[in-house]
Structures are given as structure tokens and as C-alpha cells.
Design a protein around this motif. Structure first.
Motif, PDB file in Angstrom:
ATOM      1  N   ARG A  30      -7.173  -8.353  -4.773  1.00 36.52           N
ATOM      2  CA  ARG A  30      -6.462  -7.407  -3.898  1.00 36.52           C
ATOM      3  C   ARG A  30      -5.375  -8.122  -3.113  1.00 36.52           C
ATOM      4  N   ASN A  31      -5.703  -9.271  -2.554  1.00 35.32           N
ATOM      5  CA  ASN A  31      -4.730 -10.017  -1.759  1.00 35.32           C
ATOM      6  C   ASN A  31      -3.546 -10.484  -2.607  1.00 35.32           C
ATOM      7  N   GLN A  32      -3.809 -10.909  -3.838  1.00 30.09           N
ATOM      8  CA  GLN A  32      -2.725 -11.329  -4.729  1.00 30.09           C
ATOM      9  C   GLN A  32      -1.822 -10.153  -5.071  1.00 30.09           C
ATOM     10  N   LEU A  33      -2.416  -9.010  -5.325  1.00 26.20           N
ATOM     11  CA  LEU A  33      -1.615  -7.831  -5.637  1.00 26.20           C
ATOM     12  C   LEU A  33      -0.740  -7.434  -4.451  1.00 26.20           C
ATOM     13  N   MET A  34      -1.295  -7.502  -3.259  1.00 28.08           N
ATOM     14  CA  MET A  34      -0.515  -7.154  -2.065  1.00 28.08           C
ATOM     15  C   MET A  34       0.660  -8.111  -1.896  1.00 28.08           C
ATOM     16  N   ARG A  35       0.459  -9.376  -2.208  1.00 25.42           N
ATOM     17  CA  ARG A  35       1.554 -10.351  -2.119  1.00 25.42           C
ATOM     18  C   ARG A  35       2.632 -10.073  -3.155  1.00 25.42           C
ATOM     19  N   MET A  36       2.227  -9.622  -4.337  1.00 26.46           N
ATOM     20  CA  MET A  36       3.175  -9.383  -5.426  1.00 26.46           C
ATOM     21  C   MET A  36       3.862  -8.026  -5.334  1.00 26.46           C
ATOM     22  N   LEU A  37       3.304  -7.102  -4.581  1.00 28.57           N
ATOM     23  CA  LEU A  37       3.780  -5.718  -4.552  1.00 28.57           C
ATOM     24  C   LEU A  37       5.292  -5.578  -4.347  1.00 28.57           C
ATOM     25  N   PRO A  38       5.904  -6.318  -3.435  1.00 26.40           N
ATOM     26  CA  PRO A  38       7.357  -6.137  -3.257  1.00 26.40           C
ATOM     27  C   PRO A  38       8.182  -6.487  -4.494  1.00 26.40           C
ATOM     28  N   TYR A  39       7.624  -7.246  -5.417  1.00 31.72           N
ATOM     29  CA  TYR A  39       8.363  -7.706  -6.586  1.00 31.72           C
ATOM     30  C   TYR A  39       8.040  -6.913  -7.856  1.00 31.72           C
ATOM     31  N   LEU A  40       7.108  -6.000  -7.778  1.00 31.67           N
ATOM     32  CA  LEU A  40       6.690  -5.244  -8.953  1.00 31.67           C
ATOM     33  C   LEU A  40       7.573  -4.012  -9.155  1.00 31.67           C
ATOM     34  N   PRO A  41       7.755  -3.579 -10.415  1.00 33.91           N
ATOM     35  CA  PRO A  41       8.617  -2.426 -10.677  1.00 33.91           C
ATOM     36  C   PRO A  41       8.113  -1.116 -10.076  1.00 33.91           C
ATOM     37  N   GLY A  42       6.803  -0.948  -9.884  1.00 32.05           N
ATOM     38  CA  GLY A  42       6.261   0.305  -9.362  1.00 32.05           C
ATOM     39  C   GLY A  42       6.198   0.387  -7.853  1.00 32.05           C
ATOM     40  N   LYS A  43       6.873  -0.524  -7.153  1.00 33.95           N
ATOM     41  CA  LYS A  43       6.763  -0.540  -5.693  1.00 33.95           C
ATOM     42  C   LYS A  43       7.250   0.758  -5.053  1.00 33.95           C
ATOM     43  N   GLY A  44       8.212   1.427  -5.666  1.00 40.92           N
ATOM     44  CA  GLY A  44       8.712   2.686  -5.119  1.00 40.92           C
ATOM     45  C   GLY A  44       7.679   3.792  -5.163  1.00 40.92           C
ATOM     46  N   MET A  45       6.788   3.738  -6.155  1.00 41.78           N
ATOM     47  CA  MET A  45       5.752   4.756  -6.283  1.00 41.78           C
ATOM     48  C   MET A  45       4.806   4.716  -5.083  1.00 41.78           C
ATOM     49  N   VAL A  46       4.423   3.528  -4.660  1.00 46.42           N
ATOM     50  CA  VAL A  46       3.531   3.391  -3.505  1.00 46.42           C
ATOM     51  C   VAL A  46       4.209   3.954  -2.263  1.00 46.42           C
ATOM     52  N   ARG A  47       5.493   3.634  -2.092  1.00 50.67           N
ATOM     53  CA  ARG A  47       6.230   4.145  -0.935  1.00 50.67           C
ATOM     54  C   ARG A  47       6.309   5.666  -0.970  1.00 50.67           C
ATOM     55  N   ARG A  48       6.585   6.242  -2.149  1.00 51.06           N
ATOM     56  CA  ARG A  48       6.683   7.703  -2.255  1.00 51.06           C
ATOM     57  C   ARG A  48       5.354   8.387  -1.959  1.00 51.06           C
ATOM     58  N   MET A  49       4.254   7.788  -2.422  1.00 56.93           N
ATOM     59  CA  MET A  49       2.935   8.367  -2.143  1.00 56.93           C
ATOM     60  C   MET A  49       2.655   8.370  -0.643  1.00 56.93           C
ATOM     61  N   THR A  50       3.005   7.284   0.014  1.00 59.43           N
ATOM     62  CA  THR A  50       2.791   7.179   1.455  1.00 59.43           C
ATOM     63  C   THR A  50       3.668   8.183   2.199  1.00 59.43           C
ATOM     64  N   GLU A  51       4.920   8.274   1.798  1.00 61.40           N
ATOM     65  CA  GLU A  51       5.833   9.212   2.453  1.00 61.40           C
ATOM     66  C   GLU A  51       5.413  10.657   2.219  1.00 61.40           C
ATOM     67  N   LYS A  52       4.888  10.948   1.045  1.00 59.31           N
ATOM     68  CA  LYS A  52       4.438  12.307   0.746  1.00 59.31           C
ATOM     69  C   LYS A  52       3.332  12.725   1.703  1.00 59.31           C
ATOM     70  N   ALA A  53       2.362  11.845   1.917  1.00 61.47           N
ATOM     71  CA  ALA A  53       1.266  12.170   2.836  1.00 61.47           C
ATOM     72  C   ALA A  53       1.771  12.251   4.275  1.00 61.47           C
ATOM     73  N   ALA A  54       2.651  11.341   4.646  1.00 62.35           N
ATOM     74  CA  ALA A  54       3.135  11.313   6.033  1.00 62.35           C
ATOM     75  C   ALA A  54       3.999  12.528   6.364  1.00 62.35           C
ATOM     76  N   SER A  55       4.702  13.058   5.385  1.00 62.64           N
ATOM     77  CA  SER A  55       5.594  14.187   5.662  1.00 62.64           C
ATOM     78  C   SER A  55       4.995  15.533   5.261  1.00 62.64           C
ATOM     79  N   ALA A  56       3.718  15.574   4.991  1.00 60.05           N
ATOM     80  CA  ALA A  56       3.072  16.816   4.563  1.00 60.05           C
ATOM     81  C   ALA A  56       2.763  17.746   5.731  1.00 60.05           C
ATOM     82  N   ILE A  57       3.154  17.375   6.916  1.00 66.17           N
ATOM     83  CA  ILE A  57       2.877  18.212   8.089  1.00 66.17           C
ATOM     84  C   ILE A  57       4.148  18.353   8.910  1.00 66.17           C
ATOM     85  N   THR A  58       4.327  19.521   9.480  1.00 68.70           N
ATOM     86  CA  THR A  58       5.416  19.760  10.407  1.00 68.70           C
ATOM     87  C   THR A  58       4.793  20.031  11.764  1.00 68.70           C
TER      88      THR A  58
END
Length: 74
Positions: A30-58
Motif C-alpha cells: 500500500r505504501n509503495q503504491l501511494m508513493r508511485m500514485l503521482p506517476y501512474l497513468p490512472g492518477k486522474g481517475m482517483v482524483r475524479r472519484m474523490t471530487e465526485k463524492a465531495a461535490s455530490a452535495i449542495t
């Protein structure tokens, strides 16, 4: 508020085993993956998932005076 809670709970399903790994090797992975996350091609997917949950409420607008009043039971 319920739809927001449902979106957050759906996103969190299965995250417990990732966030609280049961063995040393899984903690290390888990720790290695977290360190590598900024360099992986799917990093935008994690950000979009987080933003989707954060913006699901008004939230309603509140004034400073509203913030001083105690909340009324529903």
C-alpha cells in the motif's frame, strides 16, 4: 443529505482492507503504491472519484447570524 451519504458509502466499499491492511507485506505494498500514485497513468481517475463524492452535495448558504443559532432538531 441521504443521497450524499449513499455516494460516499458506495465509494468507500472495500476501502477498509486497503486503508487498514492486515499484514506487513500488504502495508508495504500500500505504501509503495501511494508513493508511485503521482506517476501512474490512472492518477486522474482517483482524483475524479474523490471530487465526485465531495461535490455530490449542495449545501445551503448560511449567514453569520445563522451560524450562531443552535441547530433545531429535525
Amino acid at each position: 443529505m441521504r443521497p450524499y451519504v449513499e455516494v460516499c458509502q458506495k465509494q468507500a466499499q472495500g476501502a477498509d482492507k486497503y486503508l487498514v491492511p492486515g499484514t506487513r507485506s500488504r502495508i508495504w505494498r500500500r505504501n509503495q503504491l501511494m508513493r508511485m500514485l503521482p506517476y501512474l497513468p490512472g492518477k486522474g481517475m482517483v482524483r475524479r472519484m474523490t471530487e465526485k463524492a465531495a461535490s455530490a452535495i449542495t449545501l445551503p448558504e448560511h449567514t453569520r447570524q445563522d451560524a450562531r443559532r443552535p441547530a433545531q432538531p429535525a
